[in-house]
Enzyme design. Structure first.
Site, short mmCIF file in Angstrom:
data_model
loop_
_atom_site.label_atom_id
_atom_site.label_comp_id
_atom_site.label_asym_id
_atom_site.label_seq_id
_atom_site.Cartn_x
_atom_site.Cartn_y
_atom_site.Cartn_z
N LYS A 1 5.01 4.48 -3.60
CA LYS A 1 5.36 3.07 -3.66
C LYS A 1 4.96 2.30 -2.40
O LYS A 1 5.70 1.47 -1.88
CB LYS A 1 6.86 2.88 -3.95
CG LYS A 1 7.40 3.70 -5.12
CD LYS A 1 6.49 3.63 -6.34
CE LYS A 1 6.31 2.21 -6.87
NZ LYS A 1 5.27 2.15 -7.94
N THR B 1 -0.30 2.38 -3.41
CA THR B 1 -1.22 3.43 -3.85
C THR B 1 -2.15 2.96 -4.96
O THR B 1 -3.37 3.21 -4.91
CB THR B 1 -0.43 4.65 -4.34
OG1 THR B 1 0.62 4.95 -3.43
CG2 THR B 1 -1.33 5.85 -4.52
N THR B 2 -1.59 2.32 -5.97
CA THR B 2 -2.38 1.92 -7.14
C THR B 2 -3.48 0.94 -6.74
O THR B 2 -4.63 1.07 -7.19
CB THR B 2 -1.46 1.26 -8.20
OG1 THR B 2 -0.36 2.12 -8.46
CG2 THR B 2 -2.22 1.00 -9.50
N TRP B 3 -3.15 -0.02 -5.90
CA TRP B 3 -4.12 -1.00 -5.43
C TRP B 3 -5.24 -0.33 -4.62
O TRP B 3 -6.43 -0.59 -4.85
CB TRP B 3 -3.41 -2.06 -4.58
CG TRP B 3 -4.25 -3.24 -4.19
CD1 TRP B 3 -5.37 -3.72 -4.84
CD2 TRP B 3 -4.05 -4.12 -3.09
NE1 TRP B 3 -5.87 -4.83 -4.20
CE2 TRP B 3 -5.06 -5.10 -3.13
CE3 TRP B 3 -3.09 -4.17 -2.08
CZ2 TRP B 3 -5.15 -6.11 -2.17
CZ3 TRP B 3 -3.17 -5.18 -1.14
CH2 TRP B 3 -4.20 -6.14 -1.18
N HIS C 1 0.21 12.46 -2.58
CA HIS C 1 1.41 11.98 -1.90
C HIS C 1 1.92 13.02 -0.90
O HIS C 1 2.96 12.82 -0.26
CB HIS C 1 2.54 11.72 -2.92
CG HIS C 1 2.40 10.43 -3.68
ND1 HIS C 1 1.96 9.26 -3.10
CD2 HIS C 1 2.68 10.13 -4.97
CE1 HIS C 1 1.97 8.30 -4.00
NE2 HIS C 1 2.39 8.80 -5.15
N ARG D 1 3.46 1.24 3.93
CA ARG D 1 4.09 -0.06 3.70
C ARG D 1 5.36 -0.13 4.53
O ARG D 1 5.96 0.91 4.84
CB ARG D 1 4.41 -0.18 2.21
CG ARG D 1 4.82 -1.54 1.71
CD ARG D 1 5.07 -1.46 0.21
NE ARG D 1 5.26 -2.77 -0.39
CZ ARG D 1 5.53 -2.97 -1.67
NH1 ARG D 1 5.64 -1.92 -2.49
NH2 ARG D 1 5.68 -4.19 -2.15
N TYR E 1 -0.21 -1.83 4.15
CA TYR E 1 -0.21 -2.69 2.97
C TYR E 1 -0.16 -4.16 3.36
O TYR E 1 -0.89 -5.00 2.80
CB TYR E 1 0.99 -2.33 2.09
CG TYR E 1 1.12 -3.15 0.82
CD1 TYR E 1 0.37 -2.84 -0.31
CD2 TYR E 1 2.02 -4.22 0.74
CE1 TYR E 1 0.50 -3.58 -1.48
CE2 TYR E 1 2.15 -4.96 -0.42
CZ TYR E 1 1.39 -4.63 -1.53
OH TYR E 1 1.52 -5.37 -2.67
#
Length: 327
Positions: free
Chosen positions: A68, A71-73, A134, A156, A222
């Protein structure tokens, strides 16, 4: 053969049960203290197999993160950069029809869920292979840490990380498990008890490695990526020796990649509104708000004070600090 497999499964189960455990967030009833980090039950065996059986290639690229943290971005951006020559058309791009976690898979999850076909496919992936993890740096397979493959790490601020994890894992929680209140989950987080945590150990491991081996680990925040996306996407491209930044139209290409991977654009794609990863996690759960400072809607003054003191203590002297809205 069956008896040997059964014996091995029993030994692995006994090993897991011997580890210190705590109740955690998510779909599993417990997380276990494994190799100095807290690991969800299903991933202990997967991490073990990943360490023993994964053979890194010199040109592999890993996107690493604490859960969280963006990661996806980062997976989407890195995939678009690495594969720019193959997928130069932004109108018919794989990211428009596939979730980033499908395109940049987690090997430890493949091993955890015994996805044999996908594990075998790792050796046949087009190079450079682009993968995610991760796992904290000290627990990565030696084939990764001792090779010249590259790691792009994103972190982040600890406040938004907690809130994003709380929202994500609350949605994933099994109905058969007891509810954890926000305050109970926060106490665990402050004690380092969260999947792949403690957060500070995870972040500091990659931070220190990025200072020692800047050619090996690119460390991103982030908040910085959100603030000046063009600059940091160029950093990623340079780190990967991409031809993108060597061309006369590099800025235009970078801007197109950023638009392709924009939060709202990806959130509105049909593939990210439906479907599941490993038949476990709904794609839509990876796209909540993508904002900085949402934690202020959750934290009490005492929570702010407590986590601030912990982070000041844990990161003190490291040279690492974070920007986050406090007013």
């Amino acid at each position: 053969m069956a008896l040997e497999s059964h014996k091995q499964a029993n030994e692995e189960n006994e090993f897991i049960l011997s580890l210190p455990k705590e109740t955690g967030l998510g779909s599993a009833p417990y997380i276990y203290l494994f190799q100095d980090f807290w690991c969800p039950t299903v991933y202990v065996e997967g991490v073990n197999k990943f360490q023993k059986h994964f053979d890194a290639k010199e040109n592999d690229v890993f996107v690493a993160s604490f859960p969280k943290s963006g990661t996806t971005w980062l997976k989407a951006l890195t995939f678009a950069i690495v594969n720019h020559q193959q997928f130069s058309s932004f109108d018919h791009h794989p990211l428009l029809s596939s979730n980033p976690h499908e395109l940049v898979p987690f090997p430890e999850f493949m091993y955890s869920y015994d996805l044999h076909d996908q594990i075998l496919s790792l050796s046949n992936m087009s190079e450079p292979r682009l993968l995610g993890t991760h796992i904290p740096l000290p627990s990565l397979p030696e084939s990764i840490t001792k090779s010249n493959c590259k790691i792009i790490y994103i972190c982040r601020n600890p406040f938004d990380t907690f809130v994003s994890a709380w929202e994500f894992f609350t949605k994933m929680k099994s109905e058969s498990l007891p509810d954890l209140t926000l305050e109970e989950a926060f106490e665990k987080y402050c004690n380092g008890i969260m999947g792949f945590g403690p957060w500070w150990s995870h972040v500091l491991g990659y931070w220190k490695e990025s200072l020692t081996r800047p050619d090996k680990v690119l460390f991103l925040k982030y908040e910085d990526l959100k603030e000046d996306t063009i600059f940091h996407v160029k950093r990623i491209a340079d780190f990967l020796d991409s031809l993108i930044t060597q061309g006369g139209e590099s800025t235009t290409v970078i801007e197109n990649i950023i638009r392709l991977c924009g939060f709202e654009k990806m959130k509105d794609l049909e593939v990210n509104k439906s479907g599941r990863i490993f038949d476990v996690v709904e794609n839509k759960t990876f796209f909540r708000k993508g904002e900085i400072g949402d934690w202020m809607n959750y934290f009490s003054p005492s929570m702010i004070e407590k986590l601030s003191k912990i982070i000041e203590e844990k990161l003190g002297g490291s040279g690492l600090s974070f920007k986050y809205v406090t007013t």
